[in-house]
Enzyme design. Structure first.
Site, short mmCIF file in Angstrom:
data_model
loop_
_atom_site.label_atom_id
_atom_site.label_comp_id
_atom_site.label_asym_id
_atom_site.label_seq_id
_atom_site.Cartn_x
_atom_site.Cartn_y
_atom_site.Cartn_z
N LYS A 1 8.96 20.69 9.84
CA LYS A 1 8.88 19.32 10.38
C LYS A 1 9.01 18.32 9.25
O LYS A 1 8.12 18.23 8.40
CB LYS A 1 7.55 19.07 11.11
N GLU B 1 1.55 21.12 -2.03
CA GLU B 1 2.08 20.24 -3.09
C GLU B 1 1.62 18.83 -2.73
O GLU B 1 2.14 18.23 -1.79
CB GLU B 1 3.61 20.27 -3.11
N CYS C 1 6.00 11.69 -6.68
CA CYS C 1 4.67 12.24 -6.96
C CYS C 1 4.45 12.45 -8.46
O CYS C 1 3.31 12.54 -8.89
CB CYS C 1 4.48 13.53 -6.18
N GLU D 1 -3.66 7.29 -5.95
CA GLU D 1 -2.21 7.26 -5.93
C GLU D 1 -1.72 5.93 -5.34
O GLU D 1 -2.17 5.52 -4.28
CB GLU D 1 -1.71 8.43 -5.09
P1 NAP Z 1 1.65 12.31 4.25
O1 NAP Z 1 1.28 11.09 4.96
O2 NAP Z 1 0.62 13.22 3.74
O3 NAP Z 1 2.63 13.09 5.24
C1 NAP Z 1 3.29 14.26 4.85
C2 NAP Z 1 3.70 15.02 6.09
O4 NAP Z 1 2.55 15.49 6.78
C3 NAP Z 1 4.48 14.17 7.11
O5 NAP Z 1 5.49 14.98 7.67
C4 NAP Z 1 3.40 13.82 8.10
O6 NAP Z 1 3.91 13.45 9.35
C5 NAP Z 1 2.64 15.12 8.14
N1 NAP Z 1 1.28 15.05 8.71
C6 NAP Z 1 0.44 14.00 8.73
N2 NAP Z 1 -0.72 14.36 9.34
C7 NAP Z 1 -0.60 15.65 9.72
C8 NAP Z 1 -1.43 16.58 10.40
N3 NAP Z 1 -2.67 16.25 10.83
N4 NAP Z 1 -0.97 17.84 10.62
C9 NAP Z 1 0.26 18.20 10.21
N5 NAP Z 1 1.10 17.36 9.57
C10 NAP Z 1 0.68 16.10 9.32
O7 NAP Z 1 2.59 12.01 2.98
P2 NAP Z 1 3.79 11.01 2.95
O8 NAP Z 1 3.20 9.65 3.01
O9 NAP Z 1 4.83 11.41 3.92
O10 NAP Z 1 4.41 11.33 1.49
C11 NAP Z 1 3.88 10.81 0.31
C12 NAP Z 1 2.91 11.80 -0.32
O11 NAP Z 1 3.55 13.03 -0.61
C13 NAP Z 1 2.36 11.32 -1.64
O12 NAP Z 1 0.99 11.58 -1.69
C14 NAP Z 1 3.08 12.19 -2.66
O13 NAP Z 1 2.43 12.35 -3.88
C15 NAP Z 1 3.22 13.46 -1.93
N6 NAP Z 1 4.30 14.25 -2.52
C16 NAP Z 1 3.96 15.32 -3.31
C17 NAP Z 1 4.95 16.09 -3.89
C18 NAP Z 1 4.60 17.26 -4.76
O14 NAP Z 1 5.48 18.03 -5.06
N7 NAP Z 1 3.36 17.45 -5.16
C19 NAP Z 1 6.29 15.78 -3.66
C20 NAP Z 1 6.60 14.68 -2.86
C21 NAP Z 1 5.58 13.93 -2.28
P3 NAP Z 1 4.26 11.88 9.63
O15 NAP Z 1 5.58 11.70 9.03
O16 NAP Z 1 4.28 11.75 11.09
O17 NAP Z 1 3.20 11.06 8.97
#
Ligand code: NAP
Ligand code: MG
Length: 497
Positions: A176, A251, A285, A385
């Site tokens: 997803k 991640e 990130c 962050e």
């Molecule tokens: P997010 O809000 O945590 O969302 C990530 C994914 O999780 C989205 O597909 C989101 O769906 C889904 N999600 C949210 N709640 C969920 C639940 N209860 N159950 C299952 N899935 C759920 O992160 P984001 O805002 O999209 O991305 C930014 C974050 O990603 C930052 O914190 C960044 O550091 C991190 N990141 C980390 C890496 C790494 O390699 N460490 C790489 C890239 C990004 P929705 O789209 O509907 O919210």
């Protein structure tokens, strides 16, 4: 010339449409809706899991050469539609077209090509007689169906980082993407079909995280959850996975330090800090977020960074002259703006930026490149962050203080040290708590090398052969060599009988 898929999910080799509520995909540069889709509900997620389960026996049984051949074709198919992918990635995220063309798309193609090769190098470590009476063999086996959730910052690359190690190792997957950036992931699925990836090996569902995403990761039918996203959602997913005992790869967020010693090449550090903090509008990130700079060069560093930041051209992401586009959404822009406002309220000072631009750019989710000073180490802007084009500069006096401050956050994804002294560089590489440490650079990644976090940034690795540790399991097979009914160890049971 963006091309949008005419499908909102991809299950068992077929394009389809969800039955849930409708969601928009918005171009953050203009605020216009460019696509809408209906979310996938429980029934559709179940259908995707069925397809992935059905495809598993044959795909996991395919030879490495067979899987590799298909993945090589996938790399070629992606490359063939590279410009369409770049345009669509830019339309849904607002990232500058140069970044999509030069980083997102070629990085994704290279990652696919890497895993096409790596698929043929999956091997166990040992076969040998560790006990005199047995031969031991290590088998490295695939897991089954992987349930995967991806974020919006690098949608195509994140999808590739999730899908490729999983399927190269013989698993099948249901992925997803983030709800605001589903388009290039669907285009990846279309490329899979053209490349001859068997139906059901790669399945894409779309919808909101707490609905579609949660339905997927709570299913008892997945062998593993692979998640990239925020630390907060990652912890929620870990709770959900714990209920089923599901294997996890997380991640998560980052807050990378950028340590500039007094002997650093200051021009290189200044250029490096601006590029590393503003890449992808800071929504990376591993982005440089906290510059710790030796007191003796602090003022020069700050004025150099501020001057370069002021020269960064904000504009339409489709314009090849644009250096920085909008953030991914108005919500994300407002989050970043509120965080900077709170930092300033707490005593920090914006040397440049600290505001959304007005004029023509006011109708997009833009935010000016921002350099903050005078922030407290314990404050939110240093500890949490930000995920926007914001760099905080803080002075230090001694090497040990620099390392202590750099490590003094919950996160541990990436870090860099800037020095001409080889001993300082090696000490920083050893002491910085991060999954990646750069010396005199900050940001480059490469398919052969692992990416992943320490501390609150998660565990497990993406990219590289290390990712196979997440997506495979090791089996020990021990075969008796004696052919005797009475084995020597039976004396523990039978005594001398
Ligand atoms: P997010 O809000 O945590 O969302 C990530 C994914 O999780 C989205 O597909 C989101 O769906 C889904 N999600 C949210 N709640 C969920 C639940 N209860 N159950 C299952 N899935 C759920 O992160 P984001 O805002 O999209 O991305 C930014 C974050 O990603 C930052 O914190 C960044 O550091 C991190 N990141 C980390 C890496 C790494 O390699 N460490 C790489 C890239 C990004 P929705 O789209 O509907 O919210
Ligand atoms: Mg989200």
């Amino acid at each position: 010339m963006s091309t949008y898929p005419n499908t909102s999910n991809y299950i068992g080799g077929k394009a389809g449409t969800g039955q849930g509520p409708e969601l928009p995909v918005v171009d953050p540069a203009t605020g216009t809706v460019i696509w809408t889709f209906r979310c996938d509900d429980q029934l559709t997620v179940d259908a995707a899991l069925d397809a992935a389960q059905d495809a598993f026996p044959e795909w996991s049984g395919a030879t490495p050469a067979e899987r590799s051949g298909i993945l090589l074709r996938l790399a070629a198919e992606l490359e063939a539609v590279g410009e369409e992918l770049a345009q669509t990635e830019t339309a849904q995220t607002g990232k500058p077209i140069r970044l999509s063309r030069e980083f997102d798309v070629p990085g994704s193609v290279d990652n696919v090509a890497f895993f096409a090769g790596a698929a043929r190098h999956l091997e166990g470590k040992a076969a040998g007689e560790y006990s005199a009476d047995h031969t031991s063999v290590i088998r490295r086996e695939s897991l089954g169906v992987v349930g995967s959730i991806a974020p919006w910052n690098y949608p195509l690359q994140m999808a590739v980082w999730k899908v490729l190690p999983a399927i190269a190792a013989g698993n099948t997957i249901v992925l997803k993407p983030a709800e605001n950036t589903p388009l290039t992931t669907l285009m990846l699925a279309e490329a899979c079909e053209r490349a001859g990836v068997p139906a059901g090996v790669v399945n894409i569902v779309n919808g909101a995280g707490p609905d579609t995403g949660q339905t997927l990761v709570t299913s008892r039918r997945i062998a593993m959850t692979s998640f990239t996203g925020s630390t907060a959602v990652g912890r929620r997913i870990a709770e959900l996975a714990a209920a089923n005992g599901t294997r996890l790869h997380l991640e998560l967020g980052g807050k990378a330090p950028f340590v500039v010693y007094d002997d650093a090449d200051l021009d290189a550090a200044i250029r490096g800090a601006v590029a590393a903090s503003l890449i992808n509008t800071g929504q990376d990130c591993t982005a440089a977020t906290r510059a710790y700079v030796h007191r003796s060069v602090f003022d020069e560093f700050v004025s150099g960074v501020a001057e370069l930041m002021r020269r960064v051209r904000l504009g339409s992401p489709l314009d090849p002259d644009t250096d920085q586009g909008p953030l991914v959404s108005f919500r994300q822009r407002d989050r970043v703006a509120a965080m900077v406002d709170r930092a300033i309220g707490d005593g920090a000072r914006a040397v440049t930026g600290g505001r959304a631009p007005d004029g023509a750019l006011a109708s997009g989710a833009y935010y000016e490149p921002t350099l903050l000073v005078d922030a407290d180490q314990r404050s939110e802007i240093v500890q949490e962050e930000t995920f926007g084009p914001v760099l905080v500069a803080l002075p230090f006096e001694s090497d040990s203080e620099a390392i202590r401050l750099a490590n003094d956050v919950p996160f541990g994804l990436a870090a860099s040290a800037w020095t001409r002294d080889v001993y300082r560089a090696q000490e920083a590489a050893r002491l910085l708590e991060a999954g990646t440490v750069w010396i005199n650079d900050h940001i480059p990644i490469i398919s052969e090398m692992p990416h992943g976090g320490m501390k609150a940034s998660g565990y497990g690795k993406d990219m590289s052969a290390y990712s196979f540790e997440e997506y495979t399991q090791v089996k020990h097979v021990m075969s008796d060599l004696t052919g005797r009914a009475a084995k020597p160890w039976h004396t523990t049971i039978y005594g001398d009988k």
